[in-house]
Design an enzyme around this catalytic site. Structure first.
Site, PDB file in Angstrom:
ATOM      1  N   ASP A  13       0.827  -1.213   0.000  1.00 29.21           N
ATOM      2  CA  ASP A  13       0.000   0.000   0.000  1.00 29.21           C
ATOM      3  C   ASP A  13       0.863   1.266   0.000  1.00 29.21           C
ATOM      4  O   ASP A  13       1.993   1.249   0.485  1.00 29.21           O
ATOM      5  CB  ASP A  13      -0.919  -0.028   1.238  1.00 29.21           C
ATOM      6  CG  ASP A  13      -2.057   0.959   1.118  1.00 29.21           C
ATOM      7  OD1 ASP A  13      -2.407   1.346  -0.025  1.00 29.21           O
ATOM      8  OD2 ASP A  13      -2.608   1.366   2.162  1.00 29.21           O
ATOM      9  N   ASN A  61     -11.081  -2.779  -5.074  1.00 36.25           N
ATOM     10  CA  ASN A  61     -10.330  -1.840  -5.921  1.00 36.25           C
ATOM     11  C   ASN A  61     -11.048  -1.521  -7.238  1.00 36.25           C
ATOM     12  O   ASN A  61     -10.678  -0.575  -7.934  1.00 36.25           O
ATOM     13  CB  ASN A  61      -8.908  -2.347  -6.188  1.00 36.25           C
ATOM     14  CG  ASN A  61      -7.991  -2.252  -4.984  1.00 36.25           C
ATOM     15  OD1 ASN A  61      -7.097  -3.069  -4.783  1.00 36.25           O
ATOM     16  ND2 ASN A  61      -8.192  -1.230  -4.137  1.00 36.25           N
TER      17      ASN A  61
HETATM   18  C1  IPE Z   1      -5.311  -2.838  -0.064  1.00 41.25           C
HETATM   19  O1  IPE Z   1      -5.006  -1.494  -0.267  1.00 41.25           O
HETATM   20  C2  IPE Z   1      -5.368  -3.562  -1.376  1.00 41.25           C
HETATM   21  C3  IPE Z   1      -4.082  -3.769  -2.041  1.00 41.25           C
HETATM   22  C4  IPE Z   1      -2.905  -3.414  -1.582  1.00 41.25           C
HETATM   23  C5  IPE Z   1      -4.162  -4.417  -3.319  1.00 41.25           C
HETATM   24  P1  IPE Z   1      -6.140  -0.380  -0.413  1.00 41.25           P
HETATM   25  O2  IPE Z   1      -5.447   0.914  -0.579  1.00 41.25           O
HETATM   26  O3  IPE Z   1      -7.106  -0.768  -1.472  1.00 41.25           O
HETATM   27  O4  IPE Z   1      -6.872  -0.493   0.992  1.00 41.25           O
HETATM   28  P2  IPE Z   1      -7.674   0.604   1.818  1.00 41.25           P
HETATM   29  O5  IPE Z   1      -8.590   1.288   0.867  1.00 41.25           O
HETATM   30  O6  IPE Z   1      -6.657   1.535   2.389  1.00 41.25           O
HETATM   31  O7  IPE Z   1      -8.359  -0.172   2.874  1.00 41.25           O
HETATM   32  C1  IPE Z   2      -1.671   0.326  -3.325  1.00 43.11           C
HETATM   33  O1  IPE Z   2      -1.482   1.690  -3.440  1.00 43.11           O
HETATM   34  C2  IPE Z   2      -1.894  -0.329  -4.658  1.00 43.11           C
HETATM   35  C3  IPE Z   2      -3.247  -0.852  -4.854  1.00 43.11           C
HETATM   36  C4  IPE Z   2      -4.216  -0.789  -4.000  1.00 43.11           C
HETATM   37  C5  IPE Z   2      -3.497  -1.510  -6.125  1.00 43.11           C
HETATM   38  P1  IPE Z   2      -2.676   2.734  -3.352  1.00 43.11           P
HETATM   39  O2  IPE Z   2      -3.086   3.116  -4.719  1.00 43.11           O
HETATM   40  O3  IPE Z   2      -3.763   2.221  -2.482  1.00 43.11           O
HETATM   41  O4  IPE Z   2      -1.947   3.954  -2.642  1.00 43.11           O
HETATM   42  P2  IPE Z   2      -2.534   4.941  -1.537  1.00 43.11           P
HETATM   43  O5  IPE Z   2      -3.094   4.103  -0.448  1.00 43.11           O
HETATM   44  O6  IPE Z   2      -3.588   5.740  -2.236  1.00 43.11           O
HETATM   45  O7  IPE Z   2      -1.371   5.751  -1.111  1.00 43.11           O
HETATM   46 MG    MG Z   3      -4.144   2.361  -0.466  1.00 40.30          MG
END
Ligand code: IPE
Ligand code: IPE
Ligand code: MG
Length: 234
Positions: A13, A61
């Site tokens: 993340d 997602n």
């Molecule tokens: C969790 O991250 C999913 C992945 C890393 C693929 P998210 O960014 O989607 O999770 P939330 O929204 O912070 O819970």
């Molecule tokens: C994690 O990075 C990747 C996926 C969830 C696919 P994010 O896109 O959630 O990054 P933040 O949480 O917005 O920083």
């Molecule tokens: Mg995230």
């Protein structure tokens, strides 16, 4: 070295926050995260970790913009074709966790290629959780279990924890020892609900694109200093 976790799961993340911090577009954060994926796979293999499970795309997602979702799957395909040679050469077997049929056709094809090509490798198992949700996994398991019960292949009395676990996406990877989450958030985000029951959790503040082998090692050292009691007494 003798108290290594057998199975490490990672919530990758912070790509968006990393991009923001660098004045870049969100998609560039995902691009930059690919280097960290390579580092953690390499690091785990060098240490002799048996199973690594990476959370790449959750069932939640899909709520993101079409542009971002398409970019993520495009990046995944690019990553596969750039890294497959090395992954295969290193004896890594790739597995998938999630609803395969719900993936875009191209992603299905590229992922399937990866699974087929590495099928007989034995050095390390690397699972990618793609279109994965912990609740979806439990629902999918319950559906298949109910169908087997209906068809007389299992009776309600035969259902215990071991029997239930056989209906998970990967019954051989049903126990996670160490969960690592990057970028500071203290939540599970619908990852591996069954498998995380007794995992040690390490949350690192570093954004995923900045995650390096050093962070992996720090998480493992933190794990080794934990006292795993599993509800019992020492
Ligand atoms: C969790 O991250 C999913 C992945 C890393 C693929 P998210 O960014 O989607 O999770 P939330 O929204 O912070 O819970
Ligand atoms: C994690 O990075 C990747 C996926 C969830 C696919 P994010 O896109 O959630 O990054 P933040 O949480 O917005 O920083
Ligand atoms: Mg995230």
């Amino acid at each position: 070295m003798d108290r290594l976790p057998r199975h490490i799961a990672v919530i990758m993340d912070g790509n968006g926050r990393w991009a923001e911090q660098h004045g870049k577009r969100h998609v560039e954060g995902h691009e930059a995260g690919a280097r960290s994926v390579r580092e953690i796979i390499e690091g785990c293999r060098e240490l002799g970790i048996e199973v690594l499970t990476l959370y790449a795309f959750s069932t939640e997602n899909w709520k993101r913009s079409k542009i971002e979702v398409e970019a993520l799957f495009r990046l995944m395909s690019k990553y596969i074709y750039r890294e497959i040679e090395e992954i295969d050469k290193n004896g890594i077997r790739v597995g998938h966790l999630g609803r395969f049929a719900g993936l875009p056709a191209k992603a299905q094809k590229d992922l399937q290629y990866c699974l087929d090509r590495t099928r007989n490798n034995t050095a390390m198992q690397c699972n990618v959780a793609l279109n994965y949700g912990g609740r979806a996994e439990l629902v999918d398991a319950a559906q298949r279990l109910a169908a087997d019960a209906r068809d007389g292949r299992i009776t309600p009395e035969e259902i215990d924890e071991a029997a239930f676990a056989r209906y998970l996406y990967r019954p051989d990877c049903a126990e996670v020892d160490l969960l690592i989450r990057s970028s500071g958030e203290m939540r599970i985000s619908n990852f591996l609900l069954w498998q995380l029951a007794y995992s040690e959790i390490v949350v690192d503040d570093v954004f995923w694109p900045d995650f390096r082998k050093q962070h992996l090692c720090e998480a493992i050292v933190a794990y080794q200093n934990r006292d795993r009691r599993f509800g019992g007494r020492k």
